[in-house]
Design an enzyme around this catalytic site. Sequence first.
Site, PDB file in Angstrom:
ATOM      1  N   GLY A   1       0.834  -1.205   0.000  1.00  0.00           N
ATOM      2  CA  GLY A   1       0.000   0.000   0.000  1.00  0.00           C
ATOM      3  C   GLY A   1       0.865   1.249   0.000  1.00  0.00           C
TER       4      GLY A   1
ATOM      5  N   GLY B   1       1.477   5.197   3.544  1.00  0.00           N
ATOM      6  CA  GLY B   1       2.731   4.954   2.829  1.00  0.00           C
ATOM      7  C   GLY B   1       3.511   6.236   2.622  1.00  0.00           C
TER       8      GLY B   1
ATOM      9  N   ARG C   1     -13.574  -0.833   4.211  1.00  0.00           N
ATOM     10  CA  ARG C   1     -15.010  -1.124   4.215  1.00  0.00           C
ATOM     11  C   ARG C   1     -15.728  -0.061   3.387  1.00  0.00           C
ATOM     12  NH1 ARG C   1     -18.877  -3.746   7.903  1.00  0.00           N
ATOM     13  NH2 ARG C   1     -17.196  -4.244   9.344  1.00  0.00           N
TER      14      ARG C   1
ATOM     15  N   VAL D   1      -0.766  -3.254   9.533  1.00  0.00           N
ATOM     16  CA  VAL D   1      -1.418  -1.980   9.845  1.00  0.00           C
ATOM     17  C   VAL D   1      -2.821  -1.958   9.234  1.00  0.00           C
ATOM     18  CG1 VAL D   1      -1.288   0.528   9.511  1.00  0.00           C
ATOM     19  CG2 VAL D   1       0.797  -0.775   9.981  1.00  0.00           C
TER      20      VAL D   1
ATOM     21  N   ASP E   1      -3.049   3.410  19.117  1.00  0.00           N
ATOM     22  CA  ASP E   1      -3.988   3.494  20.239  1.00  0.00           C
ATOM     23  C   ASP E   1      -3.230   3.783  21.539  1.00  0.00           C
ATOM     24  OD1 ASP E   1      -6.176   2.541  18.500  1.00  0.00           O
ATOM     25  OD2 ASP E   1      -4.999   0.705  18.492  1.00  0.00           O
TER      26      ASP E   1
ATOM     27  N   HIS F   1      -7.659  -3.940  17.752  1.00  0.00           N
ATOM     28  CA  HIS F   1      -7.580  -2.568  17.251  1.00  0.00           C
ATOM     29  C   HIS F   1      -8.933  -2.223  16.636  1.00  0.00           C
ATOM     30  CE1 HIS F   1      -6.535   1.084  15.241  1.00  0.00           C
ATOM     31  NE2 HIS F   1      -6.891   0.572  14.089  1.00  0.00           N
TER      32      HIS F   1
HETATM   33  P1  NAX Z   1      -5.072   4.400   1.458  1.00  0.00           P
HETATM   34  O1  NAX Z   1      -6.368   3.993   0.839  1.00  0.00           O
HETATM   35  O2  NAX Z   1      -4.603   5.805   1.328  1.00  0.00           O
HETATM   36  O3  NAX Z   1      -3.909   3.481   0.883  1.00  0.00           O
HETATM   37  C1  NAX Z   1      -4.014   2.100   0.801  1.00  0.00           C
HETATM   38  C2  NAX Z   1      -3.141   1.655  -0.351  1.00  0.00           C
HETATM   39  O4  NAX Z   1      -3.113   0.231  -0.345  1.00  0.00           O
HETATM   40  C3  NAX Z   1      -3.653   2.099  -1.727  1.00  0.00           C
HETATM   41  O5  NAX Z   1      -2.618   2.772  -2.412  1.00  0.00           O
HETATM   42  C4  NAX Z   1      -4.011   0.778  -2.400  1.00  0.00           C
HETATM   43  O6  NAX Z   1      -3.772   0.809  -3.814  1.00  0.00           O
HETATM   44  C5  NAX Z   1      -3.086  -0.192  -1.687  1.00  0.00           C
HETATM   45  N1  NAX Z   1      -3.490  -1.589  -1.774  1.00  0.00           N
HETATM   46  C6  NAX Z   1      -4.729  -2.117  -1.763  1.00  0.00           C
HETATM   47  N2  NAX Z   1      -4.683  -3.447  -1.911  1.00  0.00           N
HETATM   48  C7  NAX Z   1      -3.381  -3.779  -2.019  1.00  0.00           C
HETATM   49  C8  NAX Z   1      -2.697  -5.005  -2.220  1.00  0.00           C
HETATM   50  N3  NAX Z   1      -3.360  -6.148  -2.358  1.00  0.00           N
HETATM   51  N4  NAX Z   1      -1.350  -4.978  -2.271  1.00  0.00           N
HETATM   52  C9  NAX Z   1      -0.669  -3.820  -2.163  1.00  0.00           C
HETATM   53  N5  NAX Z   1      -1.273  -2.625  -2.004  1.00  0.00           N
HETATM   54  C10 NAX Z   1      -2.609  -2.615  -1.920  1.00  0.00           C
HETATM   55  O7  NAX Z   1      -5.168   3.957   2.984  1.00  0.00           O
HETATM   56  P2  NAX Z   1      -4.288   4.441   4.229  1.00  0.00           P
HETATM   57  O8  NAX Z   1      -4.889   5.646   4.807  1.00  0.00           O
HETATM   58  O9  NAX Z   1      -2.866   4.471   3.824  1.00  0.00           O
HETATM   59  O10 NAX Z   1      -4.579   3.263   5.274  1.00  0.00           O
HETATM   60  C11 NAX Z   1      -4.120   1.948   5.033  1.00  0.00           C
HETATM   61  C12 NAX Z   1      -4.724   0.980   6.034  1.00  0.00           C
HETATM   62  O11 NAX Z   1      -4.343   1.320   7.360  1.00  0.00           O
HETATM   63  C13 NAX Z   1      -6.250   0.954   6.055  1.00  0.00           C
HETATM   64  O12 NAX Z   1      -6.667  -0.403   6.096  1.00  0.00           O
HETATM   65  C14 NAX Z   1      -6.593   1.637   7.360  1.00  0.00           C
HETATM   66  O13 NAX Z   1      -7.842   1.214   7.860  1.00  0.00           O
HETATM   67  C15 NAX Z   1      -5.460   1.185   8.226  1.00  0.00           C
HETATM   68  N6  NAX Z   1      -5.209   1.945   9.461  1.00  0.00           N
HETATM   69  C16 NAX Z   1      -4.807   1.264  10.549  1.00  0.00           C
HETATM   70  C17 NAX Z   1      -4.493   1.869  11.746  1.00  0.00           C
HETATM   71  C18 NAX Z   1      -4.025   1.090  12.935  1.00  0.00           C
HETATM   72  O14 NAX Z   1      -3.847   1.702  13.988  1.00  0.00           O
HETATM   73  N7  NAX Z   1      -3.808  -0.225  12.886  1.00  0.00           N
HETATM   74  C19 NAX Z   1      -4.640   3.340  11.890  1.00  0.00           C
HETATM   75  C20 NAX Z   1      -4.642   4.078  10.598  1.00  0.00           C
HETATM   76  C21 NAX Z   1      -5.371   3.398   9.470  1.00  0.00           C
HETATM   77  O15 NAX Z   1      -6.738   3.679   9.579  1.00  0.00           O
END
Ligand code: NAX
Length: 324
Positions: free
Chosen positions: A11, A17, A92, A129, A159, A187
Amino acid sequence: AQTPVKVTVTGAAGQIGYALLFRIASGQLLGADVPVKLSLLEIPQAVKAAEGTAMELDDCAFPLLSGIEITDDPNVAFDGANVALLVGAMPRKAGMERGDLLEANGGIFGPQGKAINDHAADDIRVLVVGNPANTNALIAQQHAPDVPAERFTAMTRLDHNRALSQLAAKLQVPVTEIKKMTIWGNHSATQYPDLFHAEVGGKIAAELVDEAWLRDTFIPTVAKRGAAIIDARGASSAASAANAAIDHVFDWVNGTEWTSAAIPSDGSYGVPEGIISSFPVASRDGKWEIIQGLEIDAFSRERIDASVRELTEERDAVRALGLI
Ligand code: NAX
């Protein structure tokens, strides 16, 4: 010269990223003397955007950055990887059922787990993440039978940091005064930030605040902080999430006496063995250890159990879908 550590980020073209890669390349993930090689994994449509980010990384001329590779093939991305940050996930969408969400993420984290199993370096460490982070980590782990289970972790450090900052603001103390903070469970909104073991200036934090604030303000503010950020910023947490990922891996590799991380349960504190749940942890010799011997009162027990129950339900759901 030291061989560079290969860090794979999935991602990579997303907003986390963008906040994460520059900090890794500057030496904040592993240490100011450790050269790194970055591998960026994206879906085909986003490879061009990842190339743009790589151009900017080049333009920083980071002394520790020894190379960047960009691919849409997990087998290439994880080949020889020492650290894997699994950030990309399926969000989602409106009207999506939980089963659909888990299934879509199973389609991402299953194959990535297998690619890690088949290609990563022997010392691979994985931090998930992308949400639902704990269960995505479990799916990846279950597809990597040759990798020690404890190398698969999920992020609750954001968190944890949110809890530190909320408590510091309430008590008007610097965050550095707070020790032994713990996030338990998933989480998700059911997570339990625990002030009964946290200490401020040597005193138990729960005794320095009134119970109503702890129960009705502190816990929900920490648990719902992600939604509050979306509401204010019009986008989800990105720089703070990247910061937490940096903290998690840095402490895993370099050691810490006490933090929170979601790691495979060994059955401690009544958390069913195998699920990836957040615990109070220390890191010694590059390994997470669950801090033992804490007394859990009825207030905490109820909340830990509720979050753990959600995790076992998620595990059962991905099992029923044949994803693990
Ligand atoms: P974005 O939508 O900005 O970026 C996600 C990226 O992942 C996109 O560029 C997409 O093309 C890429 N992607 C999708 N499927 C893929 C695959 N199979 N292989 C490689 N890349 C792929 O999301 P972003 O704001 O960067 O958040 C990423 C993730 O972090 C989300 O799932 C979000 O819910 C999660 N989070 C987790 C947190 C935590 O504390 N654990 C907090 C922050 C965030 O909400």
